[in-house]
Design an enzyme around this catalytic site. Structure first.
Site, PDB file in Angstrom:
ATOM      1  N   ASP A 137       0.826  -1.209   0.000  1.00 36.86           N
ATOM      2  CA  ASP A 137       0.000   0.000   0.000  1.00 36.86           C
ATOM      3  C   ASP A 137       0.857   1.254   0.000  1.00 36.86           C
ATOM      4  OD1 ASP A 137      -1.852  -2.207   1.158  1.00 36.86           O
ATOM      5  OD2 ASP A 137      -3.146  -0.582   0.442  1.00 36.86           O
ATOM      6  N   ASN A 146       1.580  -2.739   4.244  1.00 36.62           N
ATOM      7  CA  ASN A 146       0.648  -3.579   3.485  1.00 36.62           C
ATOM      8  C   ASN A 146      -0.386  -4.121   4.472  1.00 36.62           C
ATOM      9  OD1 ASN A 146      -0.146  -4.795   0.955  1.00 36.62           O
ATOM     10  ND2 ASN A 146       0.586  -6.748   1.739  1.00 36.62           N
TER      11      ASN A 146
END
Lengths: 352, 352
Positions: free
Chosen positions: B242, B252
């Site tokens: 992310d 993430n």
């Protein structure tokens, strides 16, 4: 001193029947099932109406006692043959927790030791033996609590996995027994409970019983333990066990191993709490423990809701093995074992 | 050569509307929602109708384009002010994935770069920019796939966490894009998918799209990754991201960090696949990434079923940070970064 913890009525012997709290229906409903024959108890163990290694041992013993009451034959040999068949049926329910086999062996040995008595007297003795296993479990849990609580400090946050509480035993608990004993000694302990997929024993059972006892509990998904350790939010890990090998390897609920790996990385102590009956001196390492594979539906479904696409393959091993090197200490009713475990376990078993 | 993977229609621009596959209803139903205004798109991102860092970036850009179509004012300054308000609304949906902010910055810069054109022309250019972000995402995913598939061997079993597939992007995938590229190159890859509580993206989305593409997938509970690594059943881990910090730390989905710790213990390579737009050079380490906390109900409930007792406290951080030291390589469309990441990332960004 802190509060006093009442026992949870996980399993009881009452009027020659076995009463079991149906753990499949917790936390929403508190329902007690009554079993009048050993087949019902076997099904209850297999179907996880009751679970947790020590509780399975107690249920097995009570199941044998119920079964013995129904044996209507004249000679000890015929009686014993039927008793063995009952034990074999109960032994077939779940393979990993050694307490099951330990309790069955003890019931068989008890019958053999009294073979010269009248059969109806042997049956009464078997009932007393089952009740003895029940009472000893509570007493050993309390001793585990007393021995283990010294390892906990006031204000600690302790992560636990699955449920090793009153619900996994005759009523007090092993890992949670240590928490209860610490609370009874006036220490404030905050418990983080992994939800423990697939069967969610942490989210359902551990949360339920800690809440019932008025203790502080926070449920986290199994994906979060590492994150909270990294953030310094977890001071110790405390779990139960289904079988402990002679070298200190610990078979316990799936997911325990990875929590132990995470604890080691973050230099957080990883404690195992279990009665001596969970130790299996016949196996030298955890790799020999049979690991139960359960119904794929436990993974594909939650309640009646299917979460995976249809026909997708899943795996569902119910236990894993944590190598002794990751275990800081094993807390038993006879004392706390520390590495090297081959020695400390032999000492506690009196085989050193 | 292996099979050719069709794109998943995660998000599309059609007749000046945005069509989004509703991921909340997968795997049971394949429903496509139509959005005619930017507020609907913002709600879709916030409510996780669409999720996954690259897909959020594309949705944000298309949302801005939809919003721009609705601005009915005369001067560029007034137009731009409204555009900023639209961007701010979309920016408020989710804090962790940097692709969201990257896409919004790019849309704003595009408007500014064309400030001297007529407003209706700027709006057309913004639409083209959003479609450009969409196409580039697919192209960069395919390049990530080509760069990453060289790391995979025929017959490997690869563990993935959450969903970094076609559903997390404009349609091809990052981590799963590498798997698809390996399959297209004729390698047989078996994927193990962590179910990824609390939202079960692995069990629902990753299983769904791998099954749709005809690839081999096995879903496991999040408690099982360590066990299967210990048994030698996992050859590599491959996840998306992310946000990636300048030093290579990876934010993430929650649970990624502990999978990385487990991979390191078992000497299994841990790969991260992400487009360059996921790298945030403005932050020096992962500790600076804002971690979204989501609704406790994601933990207490599965679907409409409450699994925890009522009133029990839960935690629900949606992401965690994996330190660069646990990352074997970061696979981007411009090449594969290896440690030391401060250097290799600067090189790939052209800032070295």
């Amino acid at each position: 001193m802190g509060i006093h913890m009442d026992l949870i009525k996980t399993i009881e012997w009452k009027d020659d029947k076995v009463i079991i709290l149906d753990q499949r229906r917790l936390p929403n409903e508190e329902v007690y099932n009554t079993y009048e024959d050993y087949l019902g108890v076997a099904q209850a163990i297999h179907g996880m109406v009751i679970r947790g290694a020590p509780a399975i041992g107690v249920a097995a013993a009570m199941g044998v006692a119920l079964g013995a009451m129904g044996i209507g034959v004249g000679t000890f040999d015929a009686y014993y043959e039927k008793l063995i068949a009952i034990c074999n049926r109960i032994a077939s329910t779940r393979p990993t927790a050694v307490n099951l086999f330990w309790a069955l062996d003890r019931m068989k040995a008890c019958a053999l030791a009294n073979k010269d008595r009248p059969l109806n007297q042997i049956t009464e003795i078997l009932k007393a033996e089952a009740l003895g296993i029940y009472s000893e479990d509570i007493e050993s849990n309390r001793m585990i609590g007393r021995n283990g609580q010294k390892l906990l400090r006031d204000g600690m946050t302790v992560l636990t996995h699955c449920n090793a509480g009153g619900l996994a035993t005759a009523g007090y608990g092993t890992a949670l027994g240590v928490i209860y004993a610490a609370s009874e000694a006036g220490k404030r302990i905050h418990v983080m409970a992994d939800e423990t997929r697939p069967r969610l024993q942490g989210a359902k059972l551990t949360a339920w019983e800690l809440q019932k006892h008025g203790l502080q509990v926070t449920v986290i998904a199994d994906t979060m333990a590492g994150h909270f350790m990294k953030k310094g939010k977890i001071d110790a890990v405390l779990v139960g066990a289904d079988r402990i090998a002679a070298n200190g390897d610990v078979a316990n609920k799936i997911g325990t191993y990875q929590v132990a790996v995470l604890a080691a990385r973050h230099k957080i102590p990883f404690y195992v709490a279990a009665p001596v009956s969970t130790i299996d001196p016949k196996i030298s390492s955890g790799e020999e423990v049979p690991i139960e594979e359960r119904d794929p539906q436990e993974v594909t479904h939650i309640g009646s809701i299917q979460i995976t696409p249809k026909y997708v393959k899943v795996e569902n091993p119910s236990f894993d093995v944590t190598p002794a090197e990751l275990v800081t200490a094993i807390i038993t009713e006879r004392g706390v074992c520390e590495p090297p475990y081959a020695e400390s376990i032999a000492q506690i078993l009196g085989t050193a």
